[in-house]
Design a protein around this motif. Sequence first.
Motif: not given
Length: 89
Positions: A16-17, A19-21, A23-28
């Motif tokens: 989940k962590s 996926d959240a990162r 989804d946020s666009g912080e990582y590709s």
Amino acid sequence: MRTSKPITVTLGSQQKSLDARLDSGEYSSASEVMRAALRALDREDAALNEIIRRKIEEAIDDPAPDIDADTVFDRIEQLHAQAEKAGRS
């Protein structure tokens, strides 16, 4: 020539962590997240090693007299006996 090889990782609840990162666009990619996580772990290890190194240096540089092993073990045995006695009360 590739310097790394693909691996499979099971993240469990950490998925989940990740996926959240993403989804946020912080990582590709999941690979970017894992590389960042490993860099953070390396920094944490280095910081802990530095803390331990400093504590060892402080102990070595401490001007207080050394305590011989027999005295240390006597004190530990006394503390253990007191703890056992207190536990029985």
